[in-house]
Scaffold this active site. Structure first.
Site, PDB file in Angstrom:
ATOM      1  N   SER A   6       0.857  -1.090  -0.031  1.00 31.49           N
ATOM      2  CA  SER A   6       0.087   0.028  -0.160  1.00 31.49           C
ATOM      3  C   SER A   6       0.770   1.194  -0.141  1.00 31.49           C
ATOM      4  O   SER A   6       0.222   2.425   0.031  1.00 31.49           O
ATOM      5  CB  SER A   6      -0.746   0.000   1.172  1.00 31.49           C
ATOM      6  OG  SER A   6      -0.158   0.144   2.510  1.00 31.49           O
ATOM      7  N   CYS A   7       2.219   1.277  -0.121  1.00 32.59           N
ATOM      8  CA  CYS A   7       3.049   2.497   0.069  1.00 32.59           C
ATOM      9  C   CYS A   7       3.360   2.785  -1.323  1.00 32.59           C
ATOM     10  O   CYS A   7       3.943   2.446  -2.149  1.00 32.59           O
ATOM     11  CB  CYS A   7       4.306   1.793   0.719  1.00 32.59           C
ATOM     12  SG  CYS A   7       5.674   3.117   0.875  1.00 32.59           S
ATOM     13  N   THR A   8       3.094   4.071  -1.253  1.00 25.32           N
ATOM     14  CA  THR A   8       3.238   4.956  -2.678  1.00 25.32           C
ATOM     15  C   THR A   8       4.660   5.270  -2.762  1.00 25.32           C
ATOM     16  O   THR A   8       5.043   4.997  -4.083  1.00 25.32           O
ATOM     17  CB  THR A   8       2.447   6.361  -2.525  1.00 25.32           C
ATOM     18  OG1 THR A   8       1.213   6.005  -2.240  1.00 25.32           O
ATOM     19  CG2 THR A   8       2.726   7.133  -3.676  1.00 25.32           C
ATOM     20  N   CYS A  10       7.270   3.371  -1.866  1.00 27.77           N
ATOM     21  CA  CYS A  10       7.718   2.144  -2.485  1.00 27.77           C
ATOM     22  C   CYS A  10       7.562   1.638  -3.834  1.00 27.77           C
ATOM     23  O   CYS A  10       8.347   1.547  -4.357  1.00 27.77           O
ATOM     24  CB  CYS A  10       7.002   1.035  -1.455  1.00 27.77           C
ATOM     25  SG  CYS A  10       7.359   0.997   0.385  1.00 27.77           S
ATOM     26  N   ARG A  11       6.239   2.251  -4.420  1.00 27.38           N
ATOM     27  CA  ARG A  11       5.911   1.956  -5.780  1.00 27.38           C
ATOM     28  C   ARG A  11       6.787   2.866  -6.634  1.00 27.38           C
ATOM     29  O   ARG A  11       7.496   2.499  -7.507  1.00 27.38           O
ATOM     30  CB  ARG A  11       4.477   2.177  -5.915  1.00 27.38           C
ATOM     31  CG  ARG A  11       3.793   1.150  -5.646  1.00 27.38           C
ATOM     32  CD  ARG A  11       2.077   1.240  -6.043  1.00 27.38           C
ATOM     33  NE  ARG A  11       1.395   2.355  -5.613  1.00 27.38           N
ATOM     34  CZ  ARG A  11       0.935   2.370  -4.731  1.00 27.38           C
ATOM     35  NH1 ARG A  11       0.598   1.629  -3.653  1.00 27.38           N
ATOM     36  NH2 ARG A  11       0.072   3.605  -4.141  1.00 27.38           N
TER      37      ARG A  11
END
Length: 125
Positions: A6-8, A10-11
């Site tokens: 769910s981590c932006t 991270c993406r």
């Protein structure tokens, strides 16, 4: 690279690594329990210890009602191993350096020197 689904940030970090063809191994902390060795290794790379990599704002931190001043080092390591979502994300490591969070300028340090200079030129154009 330690991430969560769910981590932006991270993406964004993964996308950046792929763009520059930097191979990485992803460990999704929302799905994977960490070994004590992994936790110790993470803390060894920090400059300021706990505040560098433990998120006091995370859901896990709040649910566990942790008081960082009351935890021994061993208890802290055990908690992080059992609840890796206590970690800030992403955490990127290459054996020599660690970066916590996605920072467009700082992530370039994972590029070889020649490519870092080229990436700087491309971004400033």
């Amino acid at each position: 690279m330690y991430t969560s689904t769910s981590c932006t940030s991270c993406r964004n970090a993964k996308k950046w690594m792929q763009q520059y063809q930097i191979p990485f191994m992803e460990i999704d902390v929302s799905k994977t329990r960490l070994s004590m060795e992994e936790v110790i290794r993470l803390f060894q790379f920090t400059e300021n210890g706990v505040e560098d990599i433990v998120s006091g704002h995370s859901k896990s931190f709040k649910e566990l009602h942790l008081d960082m001043d009351e935890l021994t080092t061993n208890t802290l390591f055990t908690m992080v191993a059992s609840h890796p979502t206590l970690l800030k994300r992403p955490i990127m490591m290459d054996g020599q350096q660690m970066q916590v969070g996605y920072h467009q300028e700082e992530i370039r340090s994972f590029l070889p020197r020649a490519e870092r200079m080229h990436a700087r030129e491309v971004i400033s154009v």
